[in-house]
Scaffold this active site. Structure first.
Site, PDB file in Angstrom:
ATOM      1  N   ASP A  20      -4.271 -34.513   4.002  1.00 37.51           N
ATOM      2  CA  ASP A  20      -5.249 -35.182   3.146  1.00 37.51           C
ATOM      3  C   ASP A  20      -4.567 -36.263   2.320  1.00 37.51           C
ATOM      4  OD1 ASP A  20      -7.265 -33.625   3.995  1.00 37.51           O
ATOM      5  OD2 ASP A  20      -7.302 -32.289   2.261  1.00 37.51           O
TER       6      ASP A  20
ATOM      7  N   TYR B 153       0.794  -1.224   0.000  1.00 41.17           N
ATOM      8  CA  TYR B 153       0.000   0.000   0.000  1.00 41.17           C
ATOM      9  C   TYR B 153       0.830   1.279   0.000  1.00 41.17           C
ATOM     10  CZ  TYR B 153      -4.706  -1.687  -0.036  1.00 41.17           C
ATOM     11  OH  TYR B 153      -5.887  -2.217  -0.449  1.00 41.17           O
TER      12      TYR B 153
ATOM     13  N   GLU C 289      -2.841 -30.530   8.382  1.00 38.94           N
ATOM     14  CA  GLU C 289      -2.983 -29.716   7.169  1.00 38.94           C
ATOM     15  C   GLU C 289      -4.144 -28.739   7.304  1.00 38.94           C
ATOM     16  OE1 GLU C 289      -3.585 -31.891   3.525  1.00 38.94           O
ATOM     17  OE2 GLU C 289      -4.347 -30.123   2.500  1.00 38.94           O
TER      18      GLU C 289
END
Lengths: 724, 421
Positions: free
Chosen positions: B302, B164, B250
């Site tokens: 996973d 910014y 995870e």
């Protein structure tokens, strides 16, 4: 009527031009003889012995093996239908769905006939089309000229009844009142919708369509039959033809007879004739014969050749205006060697349209050759017809000469394969139905070489390209012609063009479809070209923006038989993988060509914008560096003891704090550097791409008449020719 | 005590639950499992006493590039020296350019001895006077000057703050972020040394006590959500723990389940998640824990190619940040679950498994080619099962047997059987 339709769809594929003909013919015959049987069965029971009888008839007629002498009807209600009647009742299959479309189809049939006629004598076509709007009073007076005069106008549908007029007048008065009120209140006055207010309900508009060409013209004696008899023509046979139905102007005549009752007027003169034939005729729909009003020879003032056909029909210009203009424009794209003059003369002069599509080249594609059938493209009916027509006695000769891609040795092998009933010397007209079926089966299963595309006459990349340039004036264009391929025994050639930019082109994809060198305008959505261009081409990968760029996609397919879908013959289905693949490859090839051009153009643009882009960031970059320097110099000044940096660096920092080195100075130096780099790169670019400023384009100079007087000034380098 | 309450409830329901929860009856008492874990922890502690290898040990220091933590003042000096050399170049009329170490895939090297990806020494020149690099060069100069200011003022800002400061030039944050990594490489320092941090992403809960900027944090008393991992690793110190292992999760959902069930009280452990792809702070934190506490790290991801990929980022580093892999990677992470072989082993019903997409299968096959997968034959085998069966499953697939199956049965059983790779 139902039975006709069933027959149409159930009939096996055969040559397009013969389809309707054979169908009509058989309808006529079968109706008189075997009313109780379904037609399709009746055809298969033909015994070969009969086929000889019909062979003396015109070659366009199918050999159904039926004697044509009308038999006594077995049922008193049985009626015979003439082909003209059939088309009058089913005019939608020929593109005469409604008045608007009828106007469009009339124009296209006349234009296509004109082109065919000129091309047949290798003359560069010059076609003038005029549509003249005829208002009601004028039309009535025209009708008044001929014997059927209107006495009781109120009887007619287009007559405005008193009630309707009152209603209209009241409405108009009301409208004017509102307008007066509005204008008094200072509101914007709406334009009176003149067209609507003027016409009563159900009123038809009439147009005189005139088409003049510089073609072959027609022999004096043949003219009545050429126009007044449906399904008689010169274009039957297996070859690439423009017409979709082989109906030409006849359908327009039927339509004019149905809608206005006015006859067609033909003027024609052939090369070497000293007179012009003038003929005014209409058609006896029930008997399918011409009804001649006037047929005379007139003296020519100027020798000419060609034909001028004038027909008055009901139509609708307002709704089909854009279609007709699109048609003319697309025709000009695919036929750049022709000159078209299109005029619309309206009631009010402000609505007149006059467009000239200039000739851009004088190279014409070769006339398509008539070819023989490929064995994999024939059906039972066709085999029987060929047997009836052939001049060859024996089976071997028949196979060898009536089909393409069957040599003598191949024919012998085929005969051997057919079975013991067949031998080389078997007379073809002694073949039984079963034997013919066996032959057909073998044709389906056996392996044949693909037919060559030699008999086809594609527009040619050169002409397609010129046509696109001429009509769209695109920024860039690429064309490609695929090699001939085969679908169901019929060869086809796909040509494609892709253009970018241009005038009167909307953003996104603009699809131009051509089949046998005529534009297809209707039912675009389901067409193989549209589907392929929309879904199967990844335009992005060619640096083309599918939604932002003005893309023109032109695909022309020519074939001895275009596999149209639907009754209107307006599109080619997407389910034929051979054609879909050919279309996809052709468009892709064009895109590949374009891509390199686009990349070059982007480079050229970068070239132009480089300096600006490089200069844009100078102040940001130097500002950032200078701020670090400035902060460093302050630190350096505060803590003199810091000696981590080298002397020369310290010197530089001191210069910064003494404002001997400023941001402006850095910027200036960097700008100089940018200038220098830009110059070097421009030089490099110039040496790579040649120094020319703009891409050159060839200009086309139209050939002049050879009779013109001129004088040559010769120099060793060029000839300067002065025309007088 | 929470764990007591938990266990009591489990006992009460055990009659019907054991029928419903498969394999529950195979579980030994927790004490037995804990003793198994204790041996693991001991082994890890003794193994990790040996010194970790560095690039120079392997004689790779010259051909590979690695960054170090630099002090603020040295970052400052580096930038000043760079700015002076750039100014000199400009004043000499040569424009200026940066020499940026390439972070392209071709410039990455997996060193099996180190078990991590390192950056090779290829660099690319980023000149100002070229249309293709002018923007990036300007952004680089701008970021350098911003970092210089940070170093002067000794403050930390986030990447977003940095973006910014000059939105017009940077256009979007990915551009300033990418250049920030380039600047780390140019200066040869870690990103944390630049005083630029990312927003907090990772969370930790469990048997861990550490100081954050001087405040002592007890991660067992941080509520259910746990403690956000400080983006600035410098603030973290004084780690102590009685945990037996670190459980790397995870997904946020699985983390929540374990945190709510107070899994760390049943089996003393520290639970960490970065909610997907790990950020720098979480990776630094995990490494710090591993190095200081010398605990085994077990990963729960996973059963899909991306799970393994995330695991590999913790273990071997990401390609984007390979220049700092020495500080970011945690060696010796064990793949506990959910592994492709578990799908059948724990009888995960078909409806909870998902078919792999073309993209998934491609990623899986690509992973099989990666060195950090190949080094572990067990992983290769698992990945082969996944690619062959073309099925994947998320940790949540275990919820088919009840929301608490993960914490009640699956994990304890896995630990009991020492089923990790």
């Amino acid at each position: 009527m139902m039975r006709f339709n069933i027959f149409i769809y159930a009939s096996p594929p055969c040559a397009r031009v013969t389809l309707y003909h054979s169908l009509i013919h058989s309808v006529a015959v079968e109706n008189t003889s075997r009313l109780s049987k379904p037609l399709i069965w009746a055809d298969q029971r033909i015994s070969p012995m009969d086929s000889g009888e019909s062979s003396e008839e015109s070659p366009v007629q199918t050999k159904k093996g039926k004697s044509k002498t009308p038999r006594k009807p077995k049922a008193s209600t049985l009626k015979q239908k003439s082909p003209a009647e059939f088309f009058a009742e089913n005019k939608n299959i020929a593109g005469f769905d409604n008045p608007g479309k009828s106007l469009y189809t009339t124009v296209r049939e006349l234009v296509e006939n004109a082109l065919d006629s000129a091309e047949s004598i290798a003359e560069l076509p010059l076609v003038e089309v005029t549509i003249e709007e005829i208002n009601r009073s004028k039309f009535n007076s025209m009708i008044g000229l001929i014997d059927r005069e209107r006495i009781d106008e109120a009887l007619y549908g287009d007559f405005e009844t008193v009630k309707a007029r009152e209603k209209r007048l009241a409405k108009e008065a009301r409208f004017q009142e509102i307008q007066a009120k509005n204008s008094a209140l200072g509101k914007k006055v709406k334009e009176p919708t003149a067209g609507k207010a003027m016409k009563g309900r159900g009123e038809a508009s009439f147009y005189r369509v005139t088409c003049k060409d510089n073609g072959r013209g027609m022999p004096h004696d043949d003219i009545p039959n050429m126009f007044g008899r449906v399904l008689s023509g010169t274009k039957y046979g297996l070859k690439q033809t423009r017409g979709k139905f082989g109906l030409g102007a006849k359908m327009a005549l039927i339509w004019s007879k149905m809608s206005t009752g006015l006859p067609i007027e033909i003027s024609s003169s052939m090369n070497g004739q000293s007179y012009t034939t003038f003929c005014r005729l209409d058609i006896d729909i029930h008997r399918n014969i011409p009804h001649i009003h006037l047929h005379e020879k007139r003296n020519d003032k100027d020798p000419w050749h060609g034909a001028e056909i004038q027909v008055v029909i009901e139509g609708n210009w307002t709704t089909y205006r854009s279609k007709i203009l699109h048609y003319m424009r697309q025709m000009a794209v695919i036929t750049p060697y022709a000159q078209f003059m299109f005029r619309f003369i309206a009631d009010t002069p402000d609505k007149n349209v006059s467009i000239r599509f200039a000739r851009r080249t004088d190279v014409m594609p070769a006339v398509p050759l008539e070819t023989k059938y490929h064995p994999s493209a024939v059906d039972l009916l066709l085999i029987k017809r060929l047997i009836g027509e052939t001049s060859k006695q024996h089976l071997l000769q028949f196979l060898q000469h009536e089909f393409v891609n069957i040599g003598k040795a191949h024919a012998e092998r085929l005969i051997g394969e057919m079975g013991p009933d067949f031998s080389s010397k078997t007379p073809v007209n002694s073949l039984t139905s079963q034997q013919i079926v066996r032959m057909h089966q073998l044709f389906r299963q056996a392996k044949f070489d693909d037919p060559s595309g030699d008999c086809l006459s594609p527009a040619g990349e050169y002409n397609l390209r010129l046509g696109i340039i001429k009509e769209l004036q695109p920024e860039m264009v690429a064309t490609y012609t695929a090699s001939a391929q085969v679908f169901e025994g019929h060869p086809f050639i796909v040509e494609a063009g892709v253009s970018l930019g241009g005038k009167d082109v909307k953003q996104g994809l603009n699809i131009f479809r051509f089949a046998n060198r005529i534009p297809l305008l209707f039912e675009q959505g389901a067409d193989v070209v549209t589907r392929t261009a929309m879904k199967r081409i990844n335009w992005n990968s060619y640096k083309i923006n599918q939604t932002q760029d003005k893309i023109g996609v032109f695909v022309s397919i020519v074939s001895t038989k275009i596999p149209f879908k639907g009754t209107g013959k307006e599109y080619i289905g997407d389910d034929i993988s051979e054609i879909a693949n050919a279309v996809k490859t052709s468009i892709k090839q064009c895109c590949v060509q374009l891509k390199s051009k686009i990349v070059k153009k982007i480079q050229a643009r970068e070239q132009q914008e480089r300096k600006r882009n490089l200069s844009k960031y100078i102040s940001d970059a130097t500002g950032a560096i200078y701020s670090v320097l400035k902060e460093a110099s302050q630190l350096h000044a505060n803590k003199k003891k810091r000696l981590e940096i080298k002397d020369e660096d310290a010197e530089l920092l001191e210069k910064v704090s003494d404002r001997l080195i400023t941001k402006e100075m850095l910027s200036e130096k960097l700008a100089q550097h940018v200038e220098q780099v830009d110059y070097e790169m421009a030089m490099e670019y110039a040496t790579q791409s040649g120094v020319r400023e703009e891409p050159r384009e060839n200009i086309y100079l139209q050939a002049l008449d050879p009779q013109k007087n001129f004088m040559d000034f010769q120099t060793p380098v060029f000839v300067f020719r002065l025309f007088q | 005590m929470a764990d007591k309450r938990k266990r009591r409830r489990a006992d009460a329901d055990s009659d019907d639950e054991s029928a419903r929860l498969p394999f529950k009856n195979r579980l030994k008492p927790d004490s037995a499992i804990i003793s198994i874990l204790e041996t693991l922890t001991e082994a890890t502690k003794s193994a990790s006493t040996s010194k970790t290898l560095t690039l120079s040990d392997l004689n790779l220091a010259s051909t590979c590039r690695e960054v170090t933590d630099l002090t603020l003042s040295s970052v400052q000096t580096e930038i000043q020296a760079l700015a002076i050399s750039l100014a000199k170049s400009i004043l000499a009329g040569n424009g200026f350019s940066f020499s940026v170490p390439s972070r392209a895939a071709t410039n990455q090297l997996y060193v099996p001895e180190l078990d991590r990806i390192v950056l090779k020494d290829k660099t690319s020149v980023r000149p100002y006077a070229s249309v293709s690099t002018v923007r990036k060069t300007t952004i680089t100069a701008r970021i350098l000057s911003l970092i210089h200011q940070l170093s002067l003022k000794n403050i930390h800002v986030t990447k977003r703050d940095l973006f910014y400061t000059d939105v017009k030039l940077f256009q979007d944050q990915t551009q300033s972020d990418a250049v920030l990594d380039d600047v780390s490489c140019i200066l040869g320092c870690t990103r944390s040394s630049l005083n630029v941090v990312a927003a907090e992403k990772g969370v930790v809960v469990g048997r861990l006590i550490f100081s954050d900027n001087g405040d002592m944090i007890d991660c067992t008393k941080m509520g259910m959500g746990g403690k956000a991992i400080p983006p600035n690793i410098d603030r973290v110190g004084d780690m102590s723990s009685d945990a037996l292992f670190i459980l790397l999760v995870e997904k946020d959902a699985a983390y929540m389940r374990l945190a709510e069930d107070r899994f760390y009280n049943r089996f003393p452990c520290i639970i960490v998640t970065a909610k997907g792809q790990p950020d720098v702070a979480t990776r630094l934190f995990l490494r710090k824990m591993k190095m200081e506490l010398k605990l085994p790290v077990l990963a729960l991801v996973d059963s899909d190619p991306y799970g393994l990929k995330i695991l590999s980022v913790y273990g071997s580093g990401s390609k984007n940040m390979s220049y700092d892999s020495a500080n970011l990677t945690t060696p010796d992470i064990k793949w506990l679950g959910v592994r492709p072989s578990d799908l059948d082993k724990y009888k995960i019903p078909e409806q909870c498994r998902l078919p792999m997409t073309e993209q998934d299968i491609k990623t899986g096959k690509d992973l099989l080619e990666e060195d950090f997968v190949k080094k572990n034959p067990g992983w290769v085998e698992e990945l082969n099962i996944m690619v062959k069966s073309k099925q994947k499953a998320e940790i949540q697939a275990l919820s088919t047997f009840g929301f608490q199956y993960l914490s009640e049965v699956y994990l304890p059983l896995k630990l009991q059987q020492q089923d990790w790779l």
